[in-house]
Design a protein around this motif. Structure first.
Motif, mmCIF file in Angstrom:
data_model
loop_
_atom_site.group_PDB
_atom_site.id
_atom_site.type_symbol
_atom_site.label_atom_id
_atom_site.label_comp_id
_atom_site.label_asym_id
_atom_site.label_seq_id
_atom_site.Cartn_x
_atom_site.Cartn_y
_atom_site.Cartn_z
ATOM 1 N N GLY A 77 0.837 -1.558 -0.083
ATOM 2 C CA GLY A 77 0.078 0.049 0.113
ATOM 3 C C GLY A 77 0.991 1.482 0.114
ATOM 4 O O GLY A 77 1.822 0.924 -0.998
ATOM 5 N N GLU A 78 0.161 2.220 0.887
ATOM 6 C CA GLU A 78 1.134 3.687 1.480
ATOM 7 C C GLU A 78 2.605 3.486 1.816
ATOM 8 O O GLU A 78 3.495 4.050 1.364
ATOM 9 N N LEU A 79 2.694 2.607 2.380
ATOM 10 C CA LEU A 79 4.004 2.267 3.001
ATOM 11 C C LEU A 79 5.141 1.469 2.068
ATOM 12 O O LEU A 79 6.167 1.781 2.648
ATOM 13 N N VAL A 80 5.362 1.390 1.040
ATOM 14 C CA VAL A 80 6.160 1.696 0.011
ATOM 15 C C VAL A 80 5.673 2.338 -1.179
ATOM 16 O O VAL A 80 4.728 2.622 -1.666
ATOM 17 N N GLU A 81 7.524 2.195 -1.697
ATOM 18 C CA GLU A 81 7.415 3.226 -3.141
ATOM 19 C C GLU A 81 8.382 1.808 -3.680
ATOM 20 O O GLU A 81 9.512 1.091 -3.707
#
Ligand code: ATP
Ligand code: ATP
Ligand code: MG
Ligand code: MG
Ligand code: ZN
Lengths: 283, 267, 257, 283, 257
Positions: free
Chosen positions: B32-36
């Protein structure tokens, strides 16, 4: 053989082999006698820059390759005539430059790019009909040009200085030859890949040169040998279940060594040191 | 994993790298938003001849996790070198526990294997970033549901087809075939240039089974596939073995199923 | 009128190679049917001058007119180089080499029977007819030189440029060769570079000395002073066998037969 | 520059560039003066056969490549000396044969496709430390050999016949040179890929040859130029975000044309036709 | 005893190239410090014979011994080829070319000051010292030939093989060159191939004729019959200027000074 010939692709591959042998045999004879094998190898790599350009501009890569090798032929001729540089070095430089450009262009172009491998290796088993037609047309062009300028080609290849004093436009003739090589390489890359082109350009004329010192006979023998190697290689690869392009090349190489051995037996007790010198006599 | 934890806190996101596009989709769904997520081989490029530009390496030198497919030749060459650049990089092999056929790398094209891959991804992410384990778990569960659903849907696509055989140029669908009881006829043998005997054999089998469609991938030259299609009196259809959105797989497989139905009729 | 009978006219010719000046202010005017012998020390620029006339080297400055024109017409020049640089393994026979002199005469793509006849004639003249099917590399040094002479003759040129054509030829051939040149001279202009002053002085109509620039008198007189300019040690030279009649302090026709 | 140099991999790549330039500059000088650019290109392709063999036998492909190119160096020397064949043709044949063999061996070996492209292209950015060491060792070997046999190499390259009458074992010296080229090519393939090798072997010595007619000075200038091209190319590729190998090559090519133009301006009014002839004098 | 003083000994030598027999049953025995001149028509096999002696061509049959040994020791042979085939763009200076004659004399990897001194001496002897820093391609034909002579001299060989060394040299040089040879002959054996019979007959100690096989008399007598065998038209030859004293119908030492 029969069960193999029942397949469309097999018949087409044989036809491709013969058509390719014609172009390679004729052009390859000049390549071998003028000692510009290097050019054929490099043009194949130079074509890659054009392929990259094709992708980058979104046009058919083969036209890019055409444009590039034709331009490089002209460049080789021009720098060679005008700038007093060593031909082989210029070609090495163009080789590297084109490959580098190809890589960068492909890297920068959006969308799908084709695999490099198919350009390097090709696959004679799946030559599309349009490539067959291309090759056929090229054969006709080559035969016509060589028919018309046979004596000029020979004179320029043999002793360019004298040809010039006689009034031959040697630059034009040499460029014409380079263009023939360029076209052959591009069409062949598409049809059969780089290695097979280099093999068919060099091996049959080299074998032929052992048996004749006439250019026209060298061409004839080369075309015949080329056809034997391609058709035979195809057939062999079918029964041994090996990659056909590679089998053709290996068959041709075997042919070269057999011919070398035959000649060796004939001349065994002849001196050979002298002949070897000829390499140094030429640079 | 102390060090990585602090990194996460500092920068907010985990820098995750994968080799091919479909993997990226999975990581995004779990992280989700925790990874790039970064993909090594960009869209359109062929994993066979990709040269990594320096900019990518610069980014790679700051990566936290790299999820490898496991059997891509490209990875075999580069992973060691990338590890040389980034000594803190955690490299996770997502093919662990998957039975590999012939070194064929295309494990991301079967939902059942993707389920295994996503478990590796989930486990790796939550072990690095223990704090957000719950978040990952939630996402992972949702993805597993999605995959199960897709698994069922795909299985259903083939109901009623007796001869589950399809013809492809590049053997990318080997695992799909194994998992759903299909027969993949691949012109390239193990991804190498085919010999004439093999081609002849494929043509014989295809003809016998009424197959007229040759599947090709956009990353490879379709020229050769066209010649085979012509010999069969059929056509070439392009299916992408490197979909950006994982859900595309279903559409692709339904094309394969359609081709089988048509072949049955031709027979 | 005058233009019609001038074979080669050179005005204020300078040649530089790699920034080094090789020829300086060369002036020359050769009438048609003339037979000019050029002598001079090694490195004097004789070969360079011939190459300029043959159109192989572009001058740095100055003007050249061949047969009254500033470009060279095909078939006007027949050139025998001092050294021929070619691939001795090249698949070409002696006959084909000589035929290449007919390149610009042939009508159509192939050589005609007439071309073959001419080539064979020339081969006979240099006594190499029996070698005509040999590959060019399978010859001795002197044999090869004869073939190159035959090739130049096959052009049937207006102007024949010979750069030491007998350097490797045996004495038997040399004498015959000069007789042949005299005969050819009835139809064409000949420029001969040679170190064999004895032979040259015997056969040529005009004599010039080359050392950076051309010392040359339209009056065909070669003075002792001239020789002194050209050769580093003219006294030595005389002592070592230059026939004295070449050197005429005040007047007299050189090379008169 | 500074922000680039902060990365370990960047510093390592620069070191690799300089190390590679040393080997290429020295060996490349011989390659250019002896006009055997073709050999370097072919050996790179010949190595492919060895890579195939490596896969087939399940050993490290680089050892296969070593074995193959070394063998081919010996083969080129041998056929050249004993069988009176044209060197460039033999090399063309070996090129094709090796590639074909590579393909067939890879086809016959178990498992999925081998990664060919990494051998063709390499990547200077991620040269492993062991390859750096390899390259450094190669540099030392090359410098030592050239230091010891400098005069012999020059004599054999210039006029092999005379060298023989003086009592030099010309075969041995020539083979030694071929081995140096083979080793350079293989080590460089691993480190930086084929195209960069060819570019670095040919371009710097060619530029150097325009300014000096001394072999030792050519070597020195080549090494310097090579280092400038590799380090500069690296830096440029970093800022333009392009493939670094390709950028280095293009920088070198640009260098060649700049040098050509500079020389051209200097000699503009000089005649050049004559110089060009030299190609034919050797061909 | 005898072995010590024989420089070259050839017994029943046959050479075939491409199946064609070039030399047939050649026998030759040259004493040390001899000065042998070889004349003969083009294609007679003179160059081939020199190459066999220099170890460049392997005989088809027969035996050669150089300085009593059946292999050639480094530094024994100094060879000036009729044509030198090398790349004229090669980055090598005249001085470096001449130094290459010292290759097997040098101790260690580099040439010593003594090697340089010898090379410079030889360059002075052929009057090319001032050209020593020139690139080899930037010379005229005759200049290049002088450099090749200097290179062979730099070997300081036991046996000097000269294949038409003066073919392109100007007359000024030729005379000096023969004087030089006579001087060198005090220390080494010389074999000279030349078409310049006048010069040869003046300087050599022994004379031989070559036409497929070697016509040679250890008594140093060249008979009229011999000449007739070798040259196709000896009568012509005489008419064209061979000094009569070369031809001695019955006896007499040829080339006596
Ligand atoms: N490579 C070759 N193949 C076949 N025949 C050859 C070859 N080289 C030389 N010959 C022949 O061998 C014979 C002797 O040649 P060689 O060069 O020894 O003669 P030469 O006496 O030196 O003549 P010249 O005075 O012209 O230099 C000639 O008839 C020549 O045609
Ligand atoms: N490529 C070159 N670069 C520089 N100088 C050259 C070059 N070619 C020839 N020269 C010089 O030009 C001068 C004239 O050369 P050329 O060959 O015309 O002399 P030549 O009169 O024919 O001498 P020879 O009697 O020795 O044949 C010589 O001093 C030579 O060194
Ligand atoms: Mg000259
Ligand atoms: Mg000879
Ligand atoms: Zn794939």
């Amino acid at each position: 053989m029969m069960d193999f010939l029942q397949y469309d692709f097999a018949r087409q591959a044989m036809l491709a082999g013969v058509l390719v042998s014609i172009a390679c045999g004729v052009v390859g004879t000049y390549v071998v006698v003028k000692r510009i094998v290097f050019i054929s190898g490099s043009m194949a790599h130079i074509a890659y820059g054009g392929i990259g350009l094709g992708y980058f501009l979104g046009i058919n890569p083969i036209w890019g390759a055409f444009a590039f090798t034709a331009l490089s032929a002209w460049g080789i001729g021009f720098i060679n005539y005008r700038a007093g540089q060593k031909e082989d070095t210029i070609i090495g430089i163009m080789w590297a430059a084109s490959m580098a450009l190809g890589i960068i262009l492909i890297q920068m172009s959006a969308g799908y790019t084709a695999d490099l491998m198919s350009y390097l290796f090709g696959n004679i088993l799946t030559v599309p009909r349009e490539d067959l037609i291309f090759t056929g047309v090229l054969d006709i062009i080559i035969l016509l040009v060589v028919y018309c300028f046979f004596e000029e080609f020979r004179a320029v290849a043999f002793d360019e200085e004298f040809a010039r004093t006689v009034g031959v436009n040697t630059e034009k003739i040499y460029l014409l030859l380079l263009f023939l090589i360029a076209m052959t390489v591009v069409v062949m890359i598409r049809a059969v890949g780089v290695i097979l082109v280099i093999a068919l350009l060099t091996i049959p004329p080299t074998i032929a040169a052992q048996y004749t010192s006439s250019i026209s006979r060298m061409m004839l023998i080369s075309v015949l040998l080329g056809s034997i190697f391609t058709v035979g290689g195809l057939w062999l690869s079918f029964y041994l279940d090996l990659a056909s392009g590679a089998t053709m090349v290996l068959l041709a190489v075997a042919g070269f060594f057999i011919s070398l051995a035959l000649r060796g037996i004939k001349n065994r007790r002849l001196m050979v040191v002298e002949e070897r010198n000829n390499f140094y006599e030429n640079g | 994993f102390k060090k990585e934890e602090s990194k996460v806190r500092e920068e907010g996101v985990l820098k995750v790298w994968v080799t091919v596009l479909p993997q990226a989709d999975l990581v995004r769904k779990i992280g989700g938003e925790l990874v790039e997520v970064n993909v090594l081989v960009p869209k359109g490029a062929s994993p066979e001849d990709y040269e990594i530009p320096p900019g990518r390496l610069k980014e790679l030198s700051q990566a936290d996790v790299y999820f490898v497919v496991g059997h891509l030749p490209l990875e075999r060459v580069w992973i060691e070198r990338i590890k040389g650049i980034n000594k803190d990089l955690l490299v996770v092999d997502t093919s662990q526990g998957i039975e590999i056929i012939d070194d064929n790398p295309h494990i991301w094209l079967s939902p059942r294997l993707v389920a295994i891959q996503s478990r590796h991804i989930y486990e790796a992410l939550s072990s690095i970033d223990d704090e957000n384990k719950g978040y990952y778990e939630e996402n992972y569960a949702a993805l597993q549901d999605e995959l199960e659903k897709m698994d069922e849907d795909i299985a259903e696509l083939f109901t009623g087809i007796k001869t589950r055989m399809f013809l492809t140029y590049h053997p990318a669908w080997t695992y799909l075939a194994r998992d759903y009881g299909l027969t993949e006829l691949a012109i390239e043998e193990h991804g190498k240039e085919p010999g004439p005997k093999h081609v002849a054999h494929i043509i014989d089998v295809a003809k016998k089974n009424g197959i007229k469609i040759v599947f090709a991938s956009p990353q490879h030259s379709i020229k050769s596939a066209q010649v085979i299609a012509k010999e069969l009196g059929g056509e070439v259809k392009i299916i992408d073995p490197l979909p950006e959105d994982y859900r595309e797989l279903y559409e692709t497989v339904s094309l394969i199923a359609d081709a089988m139905r048509r072949a049955e009729k031709n027979k | 009128m005058e233009k019609e009978t001038t074979a080669v006219e050179i005005k204020n010719l300078w040649v530089k190679i790699n920034g080094r000046s090789i020829l300086e202010d060369v002036n020359l005017k050769i009438k048609e049917k003339d037979f000019l012998g050029i002598i001079g020390p090694n490195g004097g620029g004789k070969t360079t001058l011939l190459k300029v006339i043959a159109g192989l080297i572009k001058p740095y400055r100055g003007e050249i007119r061949v047969m009254g024109e500033d470009r060279i017409r095909p078939g006007y020049i027949g050139y025998v180089p001092q050294y021929a640089y070619f691939d001795y393994e090249f698949p070409i026979t002696v006959e084909e080499v000589v035929l290449s002199g007919r390149l610009k005469h042939k009508k159509g793509r192939r050589f005609s029977a007439a071309d073959y006849r001419i080539a064979h004639d020339k081969l006979k003249q240099v006594e190499m007819y029996s070698f005509r099917k040999r590959q060019i590399g399978e010859l001795s040094g002197g044999e090869r030189q004869r073939v190159l002479v035959a090739r130049a003759l096959a052009v049937e040129p207006k102007i024949l440029l010979l750069d030491e054509p007998t350097a490797s030829a045996d004495k038997g051939f040399v004498a015959d060769f000069y007789e042949l040149l005299c005969e050819l001279n009835r139809e064409m202009t000949i420029i001969l570079v040679s170190h064999d002053i004895t032979a040259v002085s015997r056969y040529v109509k005009t004599l010039a000395c080359m050392n950076r620039t051309l010392y040359y008198n339209e009056d065909k007189i070669l003075t002792y002073e001239l020789m002194e300019k050209v050769y580093p040690c003219p006294v030595d030279l005389i002592a070592h066998g230059i026939p004295h009649r070449v050197l005429m302090p005040h007047e007299g026709v050189v090379g008169e037969r």
